[in-house]
Design a protein around this motif. Structure first.
Motif, PDB file in Angstrom:
ATOM      1  N   ASN A  82       0.843  -1.202   0.000  1.00 32.24           N
ATOM      2  CA  ASN A  82       0.000   0.000   0.000  1.00 32.24           C
ATOM      3  C   ASN A  82       0.875   1.248   0.000  1.00 32.24           C
ATOM      4  OD1 ASN A  82      -2.710   0.887  -0.139  1.00 32.24           O
ATOM      5  ND2 ASN A  82      -2.668   1.501   2.013  1.00 32.24           N
ATOM      6  N   GLN A  83       2.044   1.159  -0.599  1.00 35.21           N
ATOM      7  CA  GLN A  83       3.000   2.274  -0.641  1.00 35.21           C
ATOM      8  C   GLN A  83       2.330   3.532  -1.184  1.00 35.21           C
ATOM      9  OE1 GLN A  83       6.353   1.582  -3.214  1.00 35.21           O
ATOM     10  NE2 GLN A  83       7.515   3.303  -2.413  1.00 35.21           N
ATOM     11  N   GLN A  84       2.454   4.627  -0.419  1.00 36.79           N
ATOM     12  CA  GLN A  84       1.780   5.866  -0.788  1.00 36.79           C
ATOM     13  C   GLN A  84       2.212   6.374  -2.154  1.00 36.79           C
ATOM     14  OE1 GLN A  84      -0.679   7.633   0.858  1.00 36.79           O
ATOM     15  NE2 GLN A  84      -0.813   5.862   2.217  1.00 36.79           N
ATOM     16  N   ALA A  85       3.510   6.301  -2.432  1.00 37.10           N
ATOM     17  CA  ALA A  85       4.004   6.766  -3.730  1.00 37.10           C
ATOM     18  C   ALA A  85       3.704   5.717  -4.799  1.00 37.10           C
ATOM     19  CB  ALA A  85       5.510   7.032  -3.657  1.00 37.10           C
ATOM     20  N   ILE A  86       2.891   6.086  -5.776  1.00 34.67           N
ATOM     21  CA  ILE A  86       2.601   5.291  -6.963  1.00 34.67           C
ATOM     22  C   ILE A  86       1.689   4.086  -6.707  1.00 34.67           C
ATOM     23  CG2 ILE A  86       3.554   4.044  -8.945  1.00 34.67           C
ATOM     24  CD1 ILE A  86       4.299   6.993  -8.913  1.00 34.67           C
ATOM     25  N   ILE A  87       2.101   3.173  -5.826  1.00 30.05           N
ATOM     26  CA  ILE A  87       1.416   1.885  -5.719  1.00 30.05           C
ATOM     27  C   ILE A  87      -0.025   2.024  -5.238  1.00 30.05           C
ATOM     28  CG2 ILE A  87       1.411  -0.362  -4.565  1.00 30.05           C
ATOM     29  CD1 ILE A  87       3.529  -0.070  -6.762  1.00 30.05           C
ATOM     30  N   LYS A  88      -0.259   2.781  -4.180  1.00 24.76           N
ATOM     31  CA  LYS A  88      -1.630   2.918  -3.660  1.00 24.76           C
ATOM     32  C   LYS A  88      -2.548   3.533  -4.711  1.00 24.76           C
ATOM     33  CE  LYS A  88      -4.390   4.739   0.148  1.00 24.76           C
ATOM     34  NZ  LYS A  88      -4.383   5.482   1.433  1.00 24.76           N
ATOM     35  N   GLN A  89      -2.040   4.553  -5.414  1.00 24.57           N
ATOM     36  CA  GLN A  89      -2.855   5.197  -6.429  1.00 24.57           C
ATOM     37  C   GLN A  89      -3.217   4.226  -7.552  1.00 24.57           C
ATOM     38  OE1 GLN A  89      -0.212   6.454  -4.986  1.00 24.57           O
ATOM     39  NE2 GLN A  89      -0.467   8.637  -4.534  1.00 24.57           N
ATOM     40  N   LEU A  90      -2.246   3.411  -7.974  1.00 20.97           N
ATOM     41  CA  LEU A  90      -2.503   2.476  -9.059  1.00 20.97           C
ATOM     42  C   LEU A  90      -3.452   1.360  -8.635  1.00 20.97           C
ATOM     43  CD1 LEU A  90       1.041   2.082 -10.677  1.00 20.97           C
ATOM     44  CD2 LEU A  90      -0.867   3.497 -11.465  1.00 20.97           C
ATOM     45  N   ARG A  91      -3.265   0.849  -7.422  1.00 20.94           N
ATOM     46  CA  ARG A  91      -4.085  -0.301  -7.011  1.00 20.94           C
ATOM     47  C   ARG A  91      -5.545   0.103  -6.796  1.00 20.94           C
ATOM     48  NH1 ARG A  91      -6.065  -1.609  -2.329  1.00 20.94           N
ATOM     49  NH2 ARG A  91      -5.654  -0.354  -0.480  1.00 20.94           N
ATOM     50  N   THR A  92      -5.803   1.390  -6.550  1.00 20.37           N
ATOM     51  CA  THR A  92      -7.183   1.847  -6.383  1.00 20.37           C
ATOM     52  C   THR A  92      -7.755   2.465  -7.664  1.00 20.37           C
ATOM     53  OG1 THR A  92      -6.383   3.959  -5.478  1.00 20.37           O
ATOM     54  CG2 THR A  92      -6.927   2.228  -3.905  1.00 20.37           C
ATOM     55  N   PHE A  93      -6.870   2.888  -8.578  1.00 23.47           N
ATOM     56  CA  PHE A  93      -7.314   3.520  -9.830  1.00 23.47           C
ATOM     57  C   PHE A  93      -7.816   2.492 -10.839  1.00 23.47           C
ATOM     58  CE2 PHE A  93      -6.173   4.606 -14.235  1.00 23.47           C
ATOM     59  CZ  PHE A  93      -6.897   5.783 -14.424  1.00 23.47           C
ATOM     60  N   PHE A  94      -7.058   1.444 -11.056  1.00 25.07           N
ATOM     61  CA  PHE A  94      -7.395   0.507 -12.125  1.00 25.07           C
ATOM     62  C   PHE A  94      -8.719  -0.223 -11.923  1.00 25.07           C
ATOM     63  CE2 PHE A  94      -2.848   0.891 -13.267  1.00 25.07           C
ATOM     64  CZ  PHE A  94      -3.012   1.145 -14.626  1.00 25.07           C
ATOM     65  N   PRO A  95      -9.131  -0.552 -10.682  1.00 22.03           N
ATOM     66  CA  PRO A  95     -10.438  -1.197 -10.527  1.00 22.03           C
ATOM     67  C   PRO A  95     -11.610  -0.338 -11.003  1.00 22.03           C
ATOM     68  CG  PRO A  95      -9.088  -1.660  -8.624  1.00 22.03           C
ATOM     69  CD  PRO A  95      -8.342  -0.642  -9.431  1.00 22.03           C
ATOM     70  N   VAL A 145      -1.189  -8.360 -16.274  1.00 24.41           N
ATOM     71  CA  VAL A 145      -0.173  -7.358 -16.587  1.00 24.41           C
ATOM     72  C   VAL A 145       0.578  -7.049 -15.298  1.00 24.41           C
ATOM     73  CG1 VAL A 145       0.242  -4.972 -17.328  1.00 24.41           C
ATOM     74  CG2 VAL A 145      -1.464  -6.366 -18.504  1.00 24.41           C
ATOM     75  N   VAL A 146       1.877  -6.884 -15.387  1.00 24.66           N
ATOM     76  CA  VAL A 146       2.708  -6.605 -14.211  1.00 24.66           C
ATOM     77  C   VAL A 146       3.211  -5.175 -14.281  1.00 24.66           C
ATOM     78  CG1 VAL A 146       4.750  -7.287 -12.906  1.00 24.66           C
ATOM     79  CG2 VAL A 146       3.420  -9.013 -14.135  1.00 24.66           C
ATOM     80  N   ILE A 147       3.075  -4.454 -13.168  1.00 22.86           N
ATOM     81  CA  ILE A 147       3.630  -3.109 -13.053  1.00 22.86           C
ATOM     82  C   ILE A 147       4.559  -3.075 -11.849  1.00 22.86           C
ATOM     83  CG2 ILE A 147       3.168  -0.654 -12.715  1.00 22.86           C
ATOM     84  CD1 ILE A 147       0.469  -1.006 -13.986  1.00 22.86           C
ATOM     85  N   GLY A 148       5.809  -2.734 -12.087  1.00 25.64           N
ATOM     86  CA  GLY A 148       6.774  -2.611 -11.005  1.00 25.64           C
ATOM     87  C   GLY A 148       7.223  -1.172 -10.866  1.00 25.64           C
ATOM     88  N   TYR A 149       7.484  -0.770  -9.628  1.00 25.20           N
ATOM     89  CA  TYR A 149       7.943   0.588  -9.344  1.00 25.20           C
ATOM     90  C   TYR A 149       9.302   0.517  -8.650  1.00 25.20           C
ATOM     91  CZ  TYR A 149       8.272   5.093  -6.915  1.00 25.20           C
ATOM     92  OH  TYR A 149       8.711   6.307  -6.415  1.00 25.20           O
ATOM     93  N   GLY A 150      10.287   1.249  -9.178  1.00 23.50           N
ATOM     94  CA  GLY A 150      11.609   1.266  -8.561  1.00 23.50           C
ATOM     95  C   GLY A 150      12.206  -0.129  -8.526  1.00 23.50           C
ATOM     96  N   LEU A 151      12.662  -0.557  -7.356  1.00 27.28           N
ATOM     97  CA  LEU A 151      13.252  -1.886  -7.237  1.00 27.28           C
ATOM     98  C   LEU A 151      12.250  -2.972  -7.622  1.00 27.28           C
ATOM     99  CD1 LEU A 151      15.942  -3.256  -6.314  1.00 27.28           C
ATOM    100  CD2 LEU A 151      14.764  -3.728  -4.156  1.00 27.28           C
ATOM    101  N   GLY A 152      10.963  -2.701  -7.407  1.00 32.46           N
ATOM    102  CA  GLY A 152       9.935  -3.661  -7.809  1.00 32.46           C
ATOM    103  C   GLY A 152       9.949  -3.920  -9.303  1.00 32.46           C
ATOM    104  N   SER A 153      10.294  -2.902 -10.104  1.00 34.89           N
ATOM    105  CA  SER A 153      10.372  -3.096 -11.550  1.00 34.89           C
ATOM    106  C   SER A 153      11.571  -3.955 -11.915  1.00 34.89           C
ATOM    107  CB  SER A 153      10.435  -1.746 -12.272  1.00 34.89           C
ATOM    108  OG  SER A 153      11.610  -1.030 -11.935  1.00 34.89           O
TER     109      SER A 153
END
Length: 213
Positions: A82-95, A145-153
């Protein structure tokens, strides 16, 4: 096929020889899980298992029909699903746009650990990634589809060096190239091995090991 497996094994051994292979900091992960579940108001927590260890995922289905598929999200260094930067926005936007999301807790080190200490966790990260794909399939995801951010990518790129039929595409955001030369040489081999469609996103103000490589 045998040569490909040997090459992939070589990458793992190079990462583990440069840095002592260690497991994720389970105490820190447990703290993340407690904090997230206290305030979670979009999606729900799911507990997945990889290498006989439980880890947290946040699954958010879409109420929009038809559902196009599931997006698996991998967070940045030392963060959480639930990382505030990028991840939280994406996980709630796409649904809201016909895609379910599954955000995974990637392996973490202690809070003071430098990023180079994370490279030895890549095999563990791949095991979790595969567990996430298995969960998405049980939820009848037609496309993944996989989306990675920073080290996650970088973890995603590593995990997909061997083709996984269930994954349709990879999106990397702020994909870093390690500044340590011996590890950099190995991780730069991940990208040419990818055989699926890939979109790499970065900004002019990203760190130098992202924007200048």
């Amino acid at each position: 096929m045998f040569i490909k497996k040997l090459t992939h094994l070589g990458l793992i051994l190079c990462l583990c020889s440069a840095f002592t292979c260690v497991a994720s900091d389970e105490k820190r992960e447990a703290e993340f899980a407690v904090d997230i579940q206290k305030t979670l108001n979009v999606g729900h927590a799911v507990w997945l298992e990889a290498e006989k260890k439980k880890f947290l995922g946040l699954y958010t289905d879409t109420a929009k029909n038809p559902r196009h598929g599931t997006i698996i999200l991998l967070h940045d260094t030392g963060a959480n699903p639930n990382q505030q930067a990028i991840i939280k926005q994406l996980r709630t936007f796409f649904p809201e746009h016909h895609w379910a999301t599954l955000s995974l807790q990637m392996p973490v080190r202690e809070a003071s650990a430098p990023v180079q200490d994370y490279y030895a966790l890549f095999p563990e990260a791949k095991a979790r990634f595969l567990a996430g794909i298995k969960f998405a399939k049980t939820e009848k995801a037609e496309k993944i589809v996989v989306i990675g951010y920073g080290l996650g990518s970088l973890m995603a790129s590593y995990s997909l060096t061997e083709k996984i039929a269930d994954v349709s595409a990879l999106v990397t955001i702020s994909l870093p190239v390690p500044e340590t030369s011996d590890v950099s040489a190995q991780t730069l081999q991940f990208i040419p091995k990818l055989t699926l469609p890939m979109l790499d996103i970065y900004g002019a103000l990203d760190a130098s090991n992202v924007a200048n490589t």
